[in-house]
Motif scaffolding. Structure first.
Motif, mmCIF file in Angstrom:
data_model
loop_
_atom_site.group_PDB
_atom_site.id
_atom_site.type_symbol
_atom_site.label_atom_id
_atom_site.label_comp_id
_atom_site.label_asym_id
_atom_site.label_seq_id
_atom_site.Cartn_x
_atom_site.Cartn_y
_atom_site.Cartn_z
ATOM 1 N N ASN A 637 0.810 -1.217 0.000
ATOM 2 C CA ASN A 637 0.000 0.000 0.000
ATOM 3 C C ASN A 637 0.836 1.257 0.000
ATOM 4 O O ASN A 637 0.565 2.200 -0.723
ATOM 5 C CB ASN A 637 -0.914 0.037 1.227
ATOM 6 C CG ASN A 637 -2.018 -0.976 1.096
ATOM 7 O OD1 ASN A 637 -2.322 -1.420 -0.012
ATOM 8 N ND2 ASN A 637 -2.600 -1.389 2.204
ATOM 9 N N ARG A 638 1.854 1.262 0.852
ATOM 10 C CA ARG A 638 2.572 2.527 1.041
ATOM 11 C C ARG A 638 3.758 2.680 0.118
ATOM 12 O O ARG A 638 4.182 3.794 -0.147
ATOM 13 C CB ARG A 638 3.078 2.621 2.473
ATOM 14 C CG ARG A 638 1.980 2.368 3.451
ATOM 15 C CD ARG A 638 1.975 3.429 4.482
ATOM 16 N NE ARG A 638 1.173 3.026 5.597
ATOM 17 C CZ ARG A 638 1.170 3.654 6.740
ATOM 18 N NH1 ARG A 638 1.964 4.684 6.902
ATOM 19 N NH2 ARG A 638 0.396 3.268 7.707
ATOM 20 N N LEU A 639 4.326 1.567 -0.313
ATOM 21 C CA LEU A 639 5.515 1.710 -1.145
ATOM 22 C C LEU A 639 5.218 1.385 -2.597
ATOM 23 O O LEU A 639 5.497 2.167 -3.486
ATOM 24 C CB LEU A 639 6.643 0.820 -0.619
ATOM 25 C CG LEU A 639 7.103 1.143 0.791
ATOM 26 C CD1 LEU A 639 8.169 0.159 1.242
ATOM 27 C CD2 LEU A 639 7.673 2.555 0.855
ATOM 28 N N VAL A 640 4.617 0.237 -2.844
ATOM 29 C CA VAL A 640 4.476 -0.190 -4.236
ATOM 30 C C VAL A 640 3.379 0.591 -4.952
ATOM 31 O O VAL A 640 3.626 1.228 -5.971
ATOM 32 C CB VAL A 640 4.202 -1.702 -4.316
ATOM 33 C CG1 VAL A 640 4.101 -2.130 -5.769
ATOM 34 C CG2 VAL A 640 5.321 -2.472 -3.615
ATOM 35 N N TYR A 641 2.173 0.597 -4.400
ATOM 36 C CA TYR A 641 1.067 1.240 -5.123
ATOM 37 C C TYR A 641 1.109 2.757 -5.024
ATOM 38 O O TYR A 641 0.565 3.451 -5.859
ATOM 39 C CB TYR A 641 -0.284 0.735 -4.587
ATOM 40 C CG TYR A 641 -0.423 -0.754 -4.626
ATOM 41 C CD1 TYR A 641 0.123 -1.489 -5.688
ATOM 42 C CD2 TYR A 641 -1.087 -1.444 -3.620
ATOM 43 C CE1 TYR A 641 0.020 -2.861 -5.726
ATOM 44 C CE2 TYR A 641 -1.198 -2.828 -3.657
ATOM 45 C CZ TYR A 641 -0.648 -3.534 -4.701
ATOM 46 O OH TYR A 641 -0.750 -4.881 -4.727
ATOM 47 N N GLU A 642 1.721 3.249 -3.974
ATOM 48 C CA GLU A 642 1.705 4.694 -3.745
ATOM 49 C C GLU A 642 2.603 5.465 -4.716
ATOM 50 O O GLU A 642 2.390 6.628 -4.981
ATOM 51 C CB GLU A 642 2.160 5.003 -2.315
ATOM 52 C CG GLU A 642 1.040 5.155 -1.322
ATOM 53 C CD GLU A 642 0.139 6.316 -1.645
ATOM 54 O OE1 GLU A 642 0.598 7.452 -1.494
ATOM 55 O OE2 GLU A 642 -1.015 6.088 -2.055
ATOM 56 N N MET A 643 3.643 4.798 -5.211
ATOM 57 C CA MET A 643 4.627 5.533 -6.016
ATOM 58 C C MET A 643 4.068 5.859 -7.399
ATOM 59 O O MET A 643 3.549 4.976 -8.075
ATOM 60 C CB MET A 643 5.873 4.659 -6.192
ATOM 61 C CG MET A 643 6.832 4.738 -5.038
ATOM 62 S SD MET A 643 8.440 4.185 -5.567
ATOM 63 C CE MET A 643 8.808 3.002 -4.302
ATOM 64 N N ASP A 644 4.196 7.113 -7.783
ATOM 65 C CA ASP A 644 3.826 7.430 -9.159
ATOM 66 C C ASP A 644 5.060 7.233 -10.045
ATOM 67 O O ASP A 644 6.139 6.885 -9.568
ATOM 68 C CB ASP A 644 3.261 8.855 -9.262
ATOM 69 C CG ASP A 644 4.247 9.891 -8.764
ATOM 70 O OD1 ASP A 644 5.465 9.610 -8.809
ATOM 71 O OD2 ASP A 644 3.815 10.960 -8.318
ATOM 72 N N ARG A 645 4.856 7.448 -11.336
ATOM 73 C CA ARG A 645 5.943 7.188 -12.289
ATOM 74 C C ARG A 645 7.236 7.906 -11.903
ATOM 75 O O ARG A 645 8.316 7.347 -11.970
ATOM 76 C CB ARG A 645 5.519 7.674 -13.681
ATOM 77 C CG ARG A 645 4.843 6.611 -14.516
ATOM 78 C CD ARG A 645 4.620 7.173 -15.918
ATOM 79 N NE ARG A 645 5.898 7.457 -16.584
ATOM 80 C CZ ARG A 645 6.606 6.547 -17.219
ATOM 81 N NH1 ARG A 645 6.188 5.316 -17.299
ATOM 82 N NH2 ARG A 645 7.760 6.868 -17.791
ATOM 83 N N LYS A 646 7.052 9.147 -11.488
ATOM 84 C CA LYS A 646 8.212 9.955 -11.181
ATOM 85 C C LYS A 646 8.958 9.388 -9.970
ATOM 86 O O LYS A 646 10.186 9.306 -9.960
ATOM 87 C CB LYS A 646 7.744 11.386 -10.887
ATOM 88 C CG LYS A 646 8.761 12.436 -11.233
ATOM 89 C CD LYS A 646 8.128 13.808 -11.165
ATOM 90 C CE LYS A 646 9.086 14.806 -10.578
ATOM 91 N NZ LYS A 646 8.441 16.046 -10.188
ATOM 92 N N GLN A 647 8.185 8.986 -8.971
ATOM 93 C CA GLN A 647 8.825 8.446 -7.766
ATOM 94 C C GLN A 647 9.514 7.120 -8.048
ATOM 95 O O GLN A 647 10.563 6.825 -7.490
ATOM 96 C CB GLN A 647 7.776 8.264 -6.672
ATOM 97 C CG GLN A 647 7.381 9.583 -6.034
ATOM 98 C CD GLN A 647 6.130 9.455 -5.202
ATOM 99 O OE1 GLN A 647 5.182 8.763 -5.584
ATOM 100 N NE2 GLN A 647 6.108 10.101 -4.060
ATOM 101 N N ILE A 648 8.892 6.328 -8.926
ATOM 102 C CA ILE A 648 9.508 5.051 -9.294
ATOM 103 C C ILE A 648 10.853 5.309 -9.962
ATOM 104 O O ILE A 648 11.864 4.692 -9.622
ATOM 105 C CB ILE A 648 8.574 4.260 -10.233
ATOM 106 C CG1 ILE A 648 7.362 3.764 -9.438
ATOM 107 C CG2 ILE A 648 9.305 3.092 -10.877
ATOM 108 C CD1 ILE A 648 6.288 3.118 -10.285
#
Ligand code: GDP
Length: 695
Positions: A637-648
């Motif tokens: 929830n907090r790391l995988v799904y939360e990241m948008d393209r830029k954060q990834i």
């Protein structure tokens, strides 16, 4: 025809994003002109909007790479800063404000920066052009500037003014061309005047005859000629496009003076725009083949490197993020599988056993009457109370809170270990995030768990039923514990002995014991003397003498040694009591729980074991299972799904090897894309050439 410029401008933008050492250059128009020569006015007339920072020269510290994109099928006019990712900016006042901010971001000590600000302007009213605005401040090296800054400015200038760029030299009509810094700079880098266009501004401020004479350029001939303009922004400058109004008033001016209608004279912003487009198009056309070669070379190199370094293996930021998180979840699963009831029980038991030892030490081993315990009668109230008191000290010590806290601490430290795994070494922020939500989950479970535990152990505060097996086990465990304690005492004593030396320690101990005895004797004596007031004075006299004597002896032993001697005495006494208690626990007296007041160590151990068992049962259910269930979900929830393209992208690039891999891969992909576009253009050029030859 203008298609080539448009395509090459696109290509130029792509190349700019991957090429940092400028080996792949497509021509652009570099605008030079001293302050208030009207440079900004010319650029704004071309764009049709006021958008450049004006006023104090010091504000402009970075070159602006201005890309104009003609959008014939779209009415929208907007700016974009690709470096900032702010999206479309429709308000040109905001473009201006952003430019000012970006300039001000250059520190005073740095003074000028050669990192250009990229600005793209999309409009149906602009031609396809790329322009580089070198701030006036950069062009003119000032006498008061330090030498190093002068060099910096020179280098910056050279970088942009050299070929194949076209130089747009902006000079004011009312300033002698001989003094024009723009022309000076142009002559330095383009001595034959082959790629310089002269723009004479403020034509309205000189007489038409004088103006026309300047444009005929007999003194400083330029191959591409001079163009006269009148670029006074209309008074009612709104956010709307101003080009039309400006051109209208400019045309009116030039039309009203016949002299400007002569063939050999070029005037007007519209003419300037066309000229710029044509010159850039030709220059682009000339550069086409050389850029194809250069891109081809770069592409081959990138492909080769990609093969050699990465064996053509592709990575994506997404796959890296997924891999890293899987790694975390995998490690977590391992930990969860290996941290079950037995491990928690061990932790809790160890803590409670330590508590038992502390209580015994405090309540029993320091009791002066401890030696009398085995001989006390079963009805001796003193010892009966004492054992109740001791057991209450254990059961009422806040077991719920302390055991839960202990397990939370153990979990936190294990999670710290997981978060510190190698895969996160480049991601300190994510590491912190993991620790933060670990803490959050545990905090939300903490109260419920510790309350549950406290409730379930409540009965032990009133009564503890013990069967024979439990008692025997308790006795055995307490003997083991005491033996371990004894061993530790001996070890510590031995280490003191070793560090000080046997003889020295012994004499210090003797000295301490002597003075203790002396002290006791003196106290006795002074007590008896107190009754006799007559002798009071004499006694205090006597005492002073004694003190002096003591000083002398004390100086023999250094205070650290005496500290150690004190410790040694303490350890010796403690060891003696422990031996004594071990013997008692092993004696017949401790064979049955009926006699618990004689064997408090065993009794407390039995209680500790019961507390452990009960506490762990609930901690397991309320805290551990919940945490093990929730943590992997929170990772998602907090790391995988939360990241948008830029954060990834950002996450992946925090890891330097991955960053390098991604960069090379991206470079290769972009070069391939550029190569495709270029091949198309080359083919088109060739087709056109052959068709024009056929004609
Ligand atoms: P920069 O410092 O070189 O960018 O110069 P600006 O474009 O800011 O112009 C300096 C001043 O000259 C401003 O007050 C403009 O209004 C004025 N100016 C610019 N072009 C013309 C022109 O063609 N005619 C007249 N009369 N004034 C102009």
């Amino acid at each position: 025809l203008m298609m080539l410029t448009k395509k090459l401008i696109e290509i130029r933008s792509i190349l700019m994003s991957i090429d940092h050492n400028e080996t792949l250059r497509l021509p652009s128009i570099v605008v030079v002109g001293s302050q208030s020569s009207g440079k900004s006015s010319v650029l704004e007339a071309i764009v049709g909007h006021e958008f450049l920072p004006k006023g104090s020269n010091m504000v402009t510290r970075r070159p602006i790479e201005l890309t104009l994109i003609h959008t014939p099928n779209n009415d929208e006019e907007y700016g974009e800063f690709p470096q900032l990712g702010l999206g479309k900016i429709f308000d040109f006042k905001k473009v201006q404000k952003t430019l000012i901010d970006m300039n001000l971001a250059v520190s005073d000590s740095e003074c000028v920066s050669d990192k250009p600000i990229e600005l793209r302007i999309y409009s149906p009213n602009v031609p396809d052009l790329t322009l580089i605005d070198l701030p006036g401040y950069i062009q003119i090296s000032n006498r008061n500037q330090p030498e190093s800054l002068k060099n910096k400015i020179e280098d910056l200038c050279e970088k942009y003014i050299r070929g194949p760029n076209i130089i747009l030299a902006v000079c004011s009509a009312n300033v002698d061309l001989a003094n024009s810094p723009a022309l000076k700079a142009s002559r330095k880098w383009d001595p034959l005047g082959l790629r310089t266009i002269g723009v004479i501004t403020k034509m309205d401020l000189v007489s038409p005859q004088a103006g026309a004479a300047i444009l005929r350029n007999t003194d400083y001939p330029l191959h591409l000629g001079y163009i006269g303009v009148v670029c006074k922004a209309p008074e009612n400058a709104s956010n709307g496009n101003m080009t039309h109004a400006l051109i209208k008033s400019e045309e009116a001016y030039f039309r009203s003076h016949l002299i400007f209608n002569q063939r050999d004279i070029q005037v007007g912003t519209a003419t300037l725009r066309h000229k710029l487009m044509n010159v850039l198009e030709q220059s682009m056309g000339r550069s086409l083949y050389s850029i194809v070669d250069a891109v081809q070379r770069e592409l081959e190199e990138a492909r080769y490197q990609f093969k050699v370094q990465y064996n053509d293996r592709k990575v994506t930021a997404e796959s890296y993020v997924a891999e890293t998180m899987d790694c975390l979840k995998h490690d977590f699963k391992d930990f969860a599988n290996n941290f079950g009831k037995p491990q928690v029980r061990h932790e809790v038991r160890t803590m409670l056993e330590q508590k038992v030892l502390d209580i015994c030490a405090e309540q029993y081993w320091c009791d002066e009457k401890i030696a009398e315990l085995p001989k006390a009668t079963p009805e001796d109230i003193y010892w009966l109370y004492k054992v109740d008191f001791a057991s209450a000290a254990l059961t009422k010590s806040g077991i719920g809170r302390s055991t839960t806290q202990l397990v939370v601490d153990v979990l936190m430290s294990n999670m710290e270990r997981l978060a510190n795994a190698e895969s996160f070494s480049y991601h300190p922020d994510t590491r912190q995030q993991i620790m933060n939500f670990t803490g959050e989950i545990l905090r939300t479970k903490f109260l419920a768990t510790s309350d549950q535990v406290e409730n379930t152990i409540k009965p032990y505060k009133f009564e503890v039923e013990i069967n024979d097996t439990e008692w025997n086990e308790g006795v055995k465990r307490s003997v083991t514990l005491l033996e371990k304690e004894l061993e530790m005492c001996d070890e510590m004593a031995a280490s003191i002995k070793n560090s000080v030396g046997k003889k020295k320690l012994k004499s210090a101990i003797n000295y301490l014991l002597d003075s203790q005895r002396e002290e006791a004797r003196r106290q006795e004596k002074s007590q008896s003397l107190d009754f006799n007031n007559n002798n009071n004075r004499q006694s205090s006299h006597q005492q002073e003498d004694d003190d002096e004597e003591e000083e002398v002896v004390k100086s023999f032993y250094n205070p650290k040694l005496l500290e150690k001697a004190k410790d040694a005495i303490y350890l010796r006494d403690r060891a003696m009591i422990l031996k004594y208690r071990i013997a008692a626990l092993k004696s017949r007296q401790c064979k049955s729980s009926e006699n618990k007041q004689y064997c408090p160590e065993a009794f407390l151990n039995v209680i500790a074991e019961k507390l452990t068992y009960t506490a762990v049962m609930f901690i397991q259910v309320e805290l551990l299972n919940e945490f093990f269930f929730q943590f992997p979900r929170e990772v998602d929830n907090r790391l995988v799904y939360e990241m948008d393209r830029k954060q990834i992208q950002q996450f992946a690039r925090e890891n330097p090897p991955i960053q390098k891999h991604l960069e090379l891969q991206e470079r290769k992909t972009k070069l391939e894309e550029v190569m495709d576009k270029l091949n198309y253009l080359v083919k088109r050029q060739a087709d056109r050439q052959s068709s024009s030859n056929a004609n």
